[in-house]
Design a protein around this motif. Structure first.
Motif, PDB file in Angstrom:
ATOM      1  N   TYR A 194       0.845  -1.186   0.000  1.00 35.63           N
ATOM      2  CA  TYR A 194       0.000   0.000   0.000  1.00 35.63           C
ATOM      3  C   TYR A 194       0.885   1.243   0.000  1.00 35.63           C
ATOM      4  O   TYR A 194       1.957   1.252   0.588  1.00 35.63           O
ATOM      5  CB  TYR A 194      -0.881   0.045   1.265  1.00 35.63           C
ATOM      6  CG  TYR A 194      -2.015  -0.954   1.241  1.00 35.63           C
ATOM      7  CD1 TYR A 194      -1.804  -2.297   1.519  1.00 35.63           C
ATOM      8  CD2 TYR A 194      -3.317  -0.535   0.953  1.00 35.63           C
ATOM      9  CE1 TYR A 194      -2.854  -3.202   1.507  1.00 35.63           C
ATOM     10  CE2 TYR A 194      -4.362  -1.436   0.939  1.00 35.63           C
ATOM     11  CZ  TYR A 194      -4.127  -2.755   1.213  1.00 35.63           C
ATOM     12  OH  TYR A 194      -5.160  -3.648   1.190  1.00 35.63           O
ATOM     13  N   PHE A 254       0.812   5.565   0.584  1.00 33.36           N
ATOM     14  CA  PHE A 254       0.063   6.591   1.297  1.00 33.36           C
ATOM     15  C   PHE A 254       0.679   7.970   1.048  1.00 33.36           C
ATOM     16  O   PHE A 254       1.864   8.095   0.765  1.00 33.36           O
ATOM     17  CB  PHE A 254       0.123   6.355   2.822  1.00 33.36           C
ATOM     18  CG  PHE A 254      -0.412   5.046   3.289  1.00 33.36           C
ATOM     19  CD1 PHE A 254       0.330   3.883   3.167  1.00 33.36           C
ATOM     20  CD2 PHE A 254      -1.665   4.980   3.881  1.00 33.36           C
ATOM     21  CE1 PHE A 254      -0.167   2.671   3.620  1.00 33.36           C
ATOM     22  CE2 PHE A 254      -2.162   3.775   4.341  1.00 33.36           C
ATOM     23  CZ  PHE A 254      -1.406   2.625   4.209  1.00 33.36           C
ATOM     24  N   TYR A 292       0.585  11.599   3.368  1.00 32.96           N
ATOM     25  CA  TYR A 292       0.166  12.310   4.571  1.00 32.96           C
ATOM     26  C   TYR A 292       0.607  13.760   4.462  1.00 32.96           C
ATOM     27  O   TYR A 292       1.640  14.074   3.861  1.00 32.96           O
ATOM     28  CB  TYR A 292       0.811  11.707   5.830  1.00 32.96           C
ATOM     29  CG  TYR A 292       0.213  10.422   6.322  1.00 32.96           C
ATOM     30  CD1 TYR A 292       0.624   9.197   5.810  1.00 32.96           C
ATOM     31  CD2 TYR A 292      -0.753  10.434   7.326  1.00 32.96           C
ATOM     32  CE1 TYR A 292       0.088   8.007   6.292  1.00 32.96           C
ATOM     33  CE2 TYR A 292      -1.293   9.251   7.814  1.00 32.96           C
ATOM     34  CZ  TYR A 292      -0.862   8.050   7.296  1.00 32.96           C
ATOM     35  OH  TYR A 292      -1.400   6.883   7.773  1.00 32.96           O
ATOM     36  N   PHE A 343      -3.944  12.069   7.237  1.00 32.14           N
ATOM     37  CA  PHE A 343      -4.036  11.079   6.163  1.00 32.14           C
ATOM     38  C   PHE A 343      -4.731  11.695   4.952  1.00 32.14           C
ATOM     39  O   PHE A 343      -5.786  12.323   5.072  1.00 32.14           O
ATOM     40  CB  PHE A 343      -4.820   9.872   6.678  1.00 32.14           C
ATOM     41  CG  PHE A 343      -5.274   8.928   5.617  1.00 32.14           C
ATOM     42  CD1 PHE A 343      -6.601   8.888   5.217  1.00 32.14           C
ATOM     43  CD2 PHE A 343      -4.375   8.069   5.009  1.00 32.14           C
ATOM     44  CE1 PHE A 343      -7.029   8.021   4.235  1.00 32.14           C
ATOM     45  CE2 PHE A 343      -4.795   7.183   4.023  1.00 32.14           C
ATOM     46  CZ  PHE A 343      -6.124   7.157   3.638  1.00 32.14           C
ATOM     47  N   ARG A 354      -4.793   6.442   0.446  1.00 31.49           N
ATOM     48  CA  ARG A 354      -4.165   5.130   0.429  1.00 31.49           C
ATOM     49  C   ARG A 354      -4.449   4.494  -0.914  1.00 31.49           C
ATOM     50  O   ARG A 354      -5.570   4.561  -1.419  1.00 31.49           O
ATOM     51  CB  ARG A 354      -4.747   4.247   1.535  1.00 31.49           C
ATOM     52  CG  ARG A 354      -4.158   2.849   1.573  1.00 31.49           C
ATOM     53  CD  ARG A 354      -4.952   1.951   2.485  1.00 31.49           C
ATOM     54  NE  ARG A 354      -6.259   1.630   1.938  1.00 31.49           N
ATOM     55  CZ  ARG A 354      -7.091   0.762   2.492  1.00 31.49           C
ATOM     56  NH1 ARG A 354      -6.762   0.155   3.606  1.00 31.49           N
ATOM     57  NH2 ARG A 354      -8.254   0.528   1.952  1.00 31.49           N
ATOM     58  N   PHE A 357       4.333  13.821   3.212  1.00 31.29           N
ATOM     59  CA  PHE A 357       5.070  12.568   3.301  1.00 31.29           C
ATOM     60  C   PHE A 357       4.409  11.492   2.460  1.00 31.29           C
ATOM     61  O   PHE A 357       3.190  11.307   2.511  1.00 31.29           O
ATOM     62  CB  PHE A 357       5.137  12.076   4.755  1.00 31.29           C
ATOM     63  CG  PHE A 357       5.970  12.928   5.659  1.00 31.29           C
ATOM     64  CD1 PHE A 357       5.394  13.942   6.393  1.00 31.29           C
ATOM     65  CD2 PHE A 357       7.332  12.714   5.765  1.00 31.29           C
ATOM     66  CE1 PHE A 357       6.159  14.734   7.232  1.00 31.29           C
ATOM     67  CE2 PHE A 357       8.101  13.507   6.610  1.00 31.29           C
ATOM     68  CZ  PHE A 357       7.518  14.520   7.338  1.00 31.29           C
ATOM     69  N   SER A 385       3.643   0.614   2.811  1.00 29.28           N
ATOM     70  CA  SER A 385       3.347  -0.394   3.821  1.00 29.28           C
ATOM     71  C   SER A 385       3.187  -1.753   3.160  1.00 29.28           C
ATOM     72  O   SER A 385       2.632  -1.853   2.078  1.00 29.28           O
ATOM     73  CB  SER A 385       2.052  -0.050   4.558  1.00 29.28           C
ATOM     74  OG  SER A 385       1.668  -1.102   5.405  1.00 29.28           O
ATOM     75  N   GLU A 401       0.834  -3.210  10.944  1.00 26.44           N
ATOM     76  CA  GLU A 401       1.403  -2.684   9.719  1.00 26.44           C
ATOM     77  C   GLU A 401       2.560  -1.759  10.034  1.00 26.44           C
ATOM     78  O   GLU A 401       2.514  -0.989  10.972  1.00 26.44           O
ATOM     79  CB  GLU A 401       0.338  -1.914   8.940  1.00 26.44           C
ATOM     80  CG  GLU A 401      -0.864  -2.739   8.587  1.00 26.44           C
ATOM     81  CD  GLU A 401      -0.533  -3.850   7.615  1.00 26.44           C
ATOM     82  OE1 GLU A 401      -1.287  -4.827   7.565  1.00 26.44           O
ATOM     83  OE2 GLU A 401       0.484  -3.729   6.911  1.00 26.44           O
ATOM     84  N   LEU A 457       4.790   1.253   8.449  1.00 20.28           N
ATOM     85  CA  LEU A 457       4.915   2.254   7.394  1.00 20.28           C
ATOM     86  C   LEU A 457       6.361   2.696   7.277  1.00 20.28           C
ATOM     87  O   LEU A 457       7.001   2.986   8.283  1.00 20.28           O
ATOM     88  CB  LEU A 457       4.045   3.468   7.707  1.00 20.28           C
ATOM     89  CG  LEU A 457       2.527   3.313   7.600  1.00 20.28           C
ATOM     90  CD1 LEU A 457       1.850   4.603   8.003  1.00 20.28           C
ATOM     91  CD2 LEU A 457       2.128   2.902   6.202  1.00 20.28           C
TER      92      LEU A 457
END
Lengths: 116, 116
Positions: A33, A35, A37, A47, A50, A91, A95, A102, A104
């Motif tokens: 995954y 992401f 942020y 967040f 995703r 950022f 993951s 999980e 990251l």
């Protein structure tokens, strides 16, 4: 080992300009995954999105859009018509999609300054 | 309150002091995390708790001692810290399991720690 590279340390734009934040990742996993942020000056990581490794469709949410390309291992983030409130550190993170907790792995972040 | 709350927001301590950071999540999640964010370095995962059990200790020095009395609360006990431990300490939580929206970690605003 997993790795996330955000080559742009700082970007400065003028309000209403479009800006793209780059993210390149490395992983040996086929399932993972990605992401994004946002960290405003207040400190909290917010967040944004995703994306799983099987879904290469680009996504748009208002002025935000994301371009996921597995062929180049990139997950870039574009802000259209930037605003002063977009100023923050952004950022990108990766993951593994395995059982249990999980983990990251974050890039070093890109500091975006939008000037009026 | 909603989300992830961290207290205190700012902390100054001497190297011989003992202090604790507190994190509380109101999201009903079952996993909690401590991260360290130093200047110009990526976020570093320190500890992971899943259902109150520690599942990850990322080679953190023993002067940092986590405690997770229940799924909603997480503490980080600090003693005999060094100046290089000065950083922003972020707490996060997630819902681990097989159903979405698993593995999205939600962060608090952090505790800005200065060790003199």
């Amino acid at each position: 080992a997993q790795k996330v590279t955000q080559a742009q340390t700082e970007i400065s734009v003028v309000e209403k300009e479009d800006v793209t934040l780059d993210c390149v990742y490395e992983t040996r996993d086929t399932t993972y995954y990605l992401f994004w942020y946002k960290q405003p000056p207040s400190g909290e990581l917010v967040f944004l999105i995703r994306r799983n490794s099987f879904d290469e469709q680009n996504e748009i949410s208002g002025r935000y859009s994301w371009n996921f390309q597995k062929s180049t291992s990139s997950f870039n983030f574009t802000i259209t018509a930037s605003q002063v409130v977009d100023s923050a550190v952004y950022f990108c993170a990766l993951s593994e999609a395995q059982g249990g907790s999980e983990k990251l792995v974050f890039g070093k972040g890109t500091k975006l300054t939008v000037n009026p | 309150e909603t989300g992830v709350t961290q207290t205190p927001r700012h902390l100054v301590m001497g190297m011989t002091n003992k202090k604790s950071l507190k994190c509380e999540q109101h999201l009903g999640h079952n996993a909690m995390y401590w991260y360290k964010q130093s200047a110009k370095k990526p976020l570093e995962l320190m500890f992971v708790y899943n259902f109150k059990e520690q599942t990850e200790n990322n080679s953190v020095p023993s002067r940092f001692s986590p405690e997770c009395p229940n799924s909603s609360h997480l503490f980080l006990h600090l003693h005999t810290l060094q100046p290089e431990d000065s950083a922003l300490y972020l707490c996060a939580s997630s819902q681990d399991g097989v159903q979405d929206p698993r593995i999205i970690q939600y962060f608090g605003a952090g505790t800005r720690l200065s060790v003199l």
